[in-house]
Design an enzyme around this catalytic site. Structure first.
Site, PDB file in Angstrom:
ATOM      1  N   SER A  14       0.836  -1.202   0.000  1.00 44.35           N
ATOM      2  CA  SER A  14       0.000   0.000   0.000  1.00 44.35           C
ATOM      3  C   SER A  14       0.872   1.253   0.000  1.00 44.35           C
ATOM      4  CB  SER A  14      -0.904   0.014   1.235  1.00 44.35           C
ATOM      5  OG  SER A  14      -0.150   0.243   2.413  1.00 44.35           O
ATOM      6  N   LYS A  38       0.296  -1.801  15.531  1.00 42.23           N
ATOM      7  CA  LYS A  38      -1.121  -2.047  15.819  1.00 42.23           C
ATOM      8  C   LYS A  38      -1.699  -3.176  14.972  1.00 42.23           C
ATOM      9  CE  LYS A  38      -2.979   1.441  12.634  1.00 42.23           C
ATOM     10  NZ  LYS A  38      -3.613   0.448  11.739  1.00 42.23           N
ATOM     11  N   ASP A  39      -1.037  -3.512  13.858  1.00 40.92           N
ATOM     12  CA  ASP A  39      -1.514  -4.595  13.002  1.00 40.92           C
ATOM     13  C   ASP A  39      -0.937  -5.956  13.374  1.00 40.92           C
ATOM     14  OD1 ASP A  39      -3.069  -2.891  11.430  1.00 40.92           O
ATOM     15  OD2 ASP A  39      -1.414  -2.445  10.062  1.00 40.92           O
ATOM     16  N   ARG A  72     -13.154  -0.893  17.891  1.00 41.00           N
ATOM     17  CA  ARG A  72     -12.737   0.054  18.932  1.00 41.00           C
ATOM     18  C   ARG A  72     -13.367   1.418  18.684  1.00 41.00           C
ATOM     19  NH1 ARG A  72      -9.159   4.105  18.557  1.00 41.00           N
ATOM     20  NH2 ARG A  72      -8.625   3.393  16.465  1.00 41.00           N
ATOM     21  N   ARG A  73     -13.294   1.904  17.454  1.00 39.29           N
ATOM     22  CA  ARG A  73     -13.889   3.197  17.125  1.00 39.29           C
ATOM     23  C   ARG A  73     -15.414   3.146  17.190  1.00 39.29           C
ATOM     24  NH1 ARG A  73      -9.852   3.755  12.044  1.00 39.29           N
ATOM     25  NH2 ARG A  73      -8.190   5.018  12.983  1.00 39.29           N
ATOM     26  N   ARG A 133     -13.342  -0.777   4.057  1.00 38.14           N
ATOM     27  CA  ARG A 133     -12.059  -1.465   4.010  1.00 38.14           C
ATOM     28  C   ARG A 133     -11.213  -0.823   2.928  1.00 38.14           C
ATOM     29  NH1 ARG A 133     -10.895  -6.362   5.266  1.00 38.14           N
ATOM     30  NH2 ARG A 133      -8.829  -5.469   4.944  1.00 38.14           N
ATOM     31  N   GLY A 134      -9.966  -1.285   2.834  1.00 41.30           N
ATOM     32  CA  GLY A 134      -9.049  -0.720   1.868  1.00 41.30           C
ATOM     33  C   GLY A 134      -8.048   0.186   2.552  1.00 41.30           C
ATOM     34  N   ARG A 172      -9.910   4.748   0.890  1.00 36.45           N
ATOM     35  CA  ARG A 172     -10.997   5.205   1.769  1.00 36.45           C
ATOM     36  C   ARG A 172     -11.304   6.687   1.522  1.00 36.45           C
ATOM     37  NH1 ARG A 172     -10.369   2.124   7.643  1.00 36.45           N
ATOM     38  NH2 ARG A 172      -9.580   0.155   6.795  1.00 36.45           N
ATOM     39  N   CYS A 217     -10.170 -10.413  17.315  1.00 36.27           N
ATOM     40  CA  CYS A 217     -10.261  -9.294  16.376  1.00 36.27           C
ATOM     41  C   CYS A 217     -11.545  -8.491  16.532  1.00 36.27           C
ATOM     42  CB  CYS A 217     -10.122  -9.789  14.942  1.00 36.27           C
ATOM     43  SG  CYS A 217     -11.337 -11.046  14.491  1.00 36.27           S
TER      44      CYS A 217
END
Length: 309
Positions: free
Chosen positions: A12, A81-82, A131-132, A149-150, A155, A242
């Site tokens: 990405s 974080k991933d 979480r958000r 997603r993406g 986005r 997850c």
């Protein structure tokens, strides 16, 4: 001969920008060192459905880990974080360095410049983060969170096409892709508690590759390492999945003191478990465990296990 380090990463734009940062730091530290990029597309990048269907966050790391272990690359650059926190790193690998931490906060991107409080009821907020979603449900129940997603660039394109009224994205991510000017509102970490490992880039090597480990270790930031160690131990102890809305951040003070603030939510945000611990004489890992225990005493195990995944 100059040392060659092959860096594997997701393909990405943000991931490639992160690798450029690492390459620049390595060049400044080791002028004779040569780097090259090995891009891979992960299953998480290809899949546009819920991450739980792919086994969670490991969907963004397993192909990168495989290239490292197969000897196709020497160094992996991950957003911390991933990286799954409920299990150890793949056997034979180690984190050699954490770069200095970037901004941990979340941002609102809204074409008309509106904040969350200014958005009309029913506005469509693009985010797939549980979480958000939990924190938006608690603070702004009049807003509707829709999955998206993406990568960050795609986005933003969906926002510009009118598919959403606003997006929630990481401040650090927008900065890394040169889109920080699109931020409408920066959310305080107490108002939108960040994910574990927010703003941290982890540099992972094969544990037995001493040449690469030695070269990369020079980039390590000691305070960020302490913060990451506390957060990751807390996440490991909670054994979240997850779909678990778990948030938190450690903070290393200039005088060396270390604290960890963490929260666990129900999916609807109606129940929040909150812990804030200071290390004192504890190691970062012991602080992480103490914070997890404080949450478990409040019922975190039942809350996490009660969420489908």
């Amino acid at each position: 001969m100059p040392q060659l380090i092959r860096i594997v990463t997701r393909s990405s734009p943000m991931a490639l920008a992160q690798v450029d940062r690492v390459r620049a730091l390595l060049a400044a530290t080791h002028p004779r060192l040569v780097t090259e990029v090995v891009p891979v597309t992960t299953s998480g990048d290809r899949w546009l459905g819920a991450l739980s269907a792919l086994g969670g966050k490991g969907a963004f790391t397993k192909e990168v880990d495989a290239a490292l272990l197969a000897g196709e690359a020497d160094l992996a650059v991950h957003c911390l974080k991933d990286m799954p926190g409920d299990r150890p790193l793949p056997e034979g690998t180690a984190v050699a360095a954490y770069l200095p931490r970037d901004d941990i906060r979340d941002a609102v991107v809204q074409p008309a410049g509106l904040t969350l409080a200014e958005l009309p009821a029913g506005s469509r907020i693009g985010t797939s983060s549980v979480r958000r979603i939990a924190q938006i449900a608690a603070a702004h129940p009049e807003l509707e969170c829709l999955p998206i997603r993406g990568n960050a660039n795609s986005r933003l394109a969906k926002l510009d096409a009118g598919e959403y009224d606003a997006l929630l994205l990481a401040v650090s991510g927008l900065e890394r892709i040169g889109q920080a000017e699109r931020i409408t509102q920066v959310l305080d970490a107490d108002a939108m508690c960040p994910p574990i490992g927010a703003g941290i880039l982890a540099l992972q090597c094969r544990a037995d590759d001493s040449a690469t480990v030695d070269a990369v270790s020079a980039l390590n930031h000691a305070s960020t390492w302490r913060e990451a160690a506390a957060e990751r131990m807390m996440l490991h102890a909670l054994q979240g999945h997850c779909n678990s809305p778990i948030a938190g951040y450690a903070q290393a003070e200039p005088d060396g003191r270390l604290s960890l603030r963490a929260r666990v939510f129900t999916l609807d945000g109606k129940r929040v478990l909150d812990a804030h611990e200071w290390a004192g004489a504890l190691s970062p890992e012991e602080l992480g465990m103490a914070t997890a225990l404080a949450l478990l005493r409040q019922g975190a195990r039942e809350l996490i296990d009660g969420i489908p995944h």
